[in-house]
Design an enzyme around this catalytic site. Structure first.
Site, PDB file in Angstrom:
ATOM      1  N   CYS A  75      -1.489   5.872   9.019  1.00  0.00           N
ATOM      2  CA  CYS A  75      -1.819   4.637   8.298  1.00  0.00           C
ATOM      3  C   CYS A  75      -2.903   4.988   7.288  1.00  0.00           C
ATOM      4  CB  CYS A  75      -2.264   3.545   9.272  1.00  0.00           C
ATOM      5  SG  CYS A  75      -3.621   4.048  10.352  1.00  0.00           S
ATOM      6  N   ARG A 106       0.836  -1.208   0.000  1.00  0.00           N
ATOM      7  CA  ARG A 106       0.000   0.000   0.000  1.00  0.00           C
ATOM      8  C   ARG A 106       0.871   1.258   0.000  1.00  0.00           C
ATOM      9  NH1 ARG A 106      -4.551  -0.190   4.439  1.00  0.00           N
ATOM     10  NH2 ARG A 106      -5.351   1.548   3.194  1.00  0.00           N
TER      11      ARG A 106
END
Length: 275
Positions: A235, A180
């Site tokens: 995050c 990611r």
């Protein structure tokens, strides 16, 4: 460890009047799972706090997928759970670490320092054949007076300044898995990649079989970061970054902040660049 307790400690203090236990089990894939699991069995005396109903606010244009909750509502529930300023609070999840850590961070933000995460979570507890119950406890109402600690919360503008190199002695940590971070894969958010200038320290590398790794191991994970620098962790939505936040604090880093809106907030501003 400073912010983590073991199951043996909790068992010893299980029935103490001044100890409160918080069940934070949750599934991002199925948000009702945690509450159902709590109803079936939980650590005796535990009160359930839901990630999205209690520990997050309503999603809007900005703020990310798990923004700050309504603090008055959160404090109301804490008081109903019998949590006051002097209460020792222990939060647990299933051993993922992230959901209990989110609660731990929220109480730290409210100025409550006597809060801990149960190492290994519920799976480790039941694995030792420790007691569980389906009984929902009722406590006498306590008085919780918050002392908001703004020093542990970073907003988008502060993160942008770090990203653009305008803030000296600062490090931005992307806590998501490498795929990611690199933009190879993005299963949740509308855009791929990471905030420019961020380094990658996947949060799950700080745990092993549901347990936080020892302090020396955490220090090795962050050995390339000067402890004197300001560190901001993020995050996708401000949940899985918190295990990194906690690990950094355990490793002796004093100046650590959580970008609670995280990447999902960052990309809500069209002008923000993505690497």
């Amino acid at each position: 460890m400073k912010h983590i307790v073991e199951k043996e400690w909790l068992l010893k203090h299980l029935n103490e009047e001044n100890v409160r236990i918080i069940d934070c089990r949750f599934s991002l894939a199925n948000p009702e799972t945690g509450g159902t699991e709590y109803e079936e069995a939980h650590i005796p005396g535990a009160v359930y706090f839901d990630l999205e109903k209690d520990l997050s606010g309503n999603v809007s244009g900005h703020g990310g997928r798990h923004p700050l909750p309504d603090l008055d509502g959160l404090i109301e529930k804490l008081e109903k759970a019998g949590i006051g300023e002097d209460t020792t609070v222990v939060a647990y999840d299933n051993g993922e670490g992230a959901f209990a850590a989110r609660f731990w961070w929220m109480l730290s933000y409210l100025g409550h320092n006597n809060v801990y995460v149960l190492n290994g979570g519920f799976k480790n507890w039941t694995g030792a054949n420790y007691p569980v119950t389906a009984e929902v406890p009722v406590f006498n109402r306590a008085s919780f007076r918050p002392a908001i600690n703004e020093a542990i919360l970073a907003d988008m503008e502060e993160v942008k300044a770090i990203s653009q190199g305008q803030t000296e002695n600062s490090v931005l940590i992307d806590s998501r898995e490498e795929k990611r971070y690199l933009g190879i894969e993005e299963p949740i958010d509308k855009k791929k990649g990471h905030i420019p200038g961020a380094i990658n320290k996947p949060w799950m590398q700080g745990l092993e079989e549901g347990h936080y790794k020892p302090i020396e191991d955490q220090k090795k994970r962050f050995a390339d970061i000067d402890p004197e620098k300001k560190v901001v962790v993020y995050c996708g939505s401000g949940v899985t970054a918190v295990p990194n936040y906690l690990a950094l604090k355990e490793a002796g880093y004093e100046n650590v902040k959580l970008y609670l809106g995280s990447f999902s907030d960052w990309i809500s501003y069209e002008e923000n660049e993505i690497e």
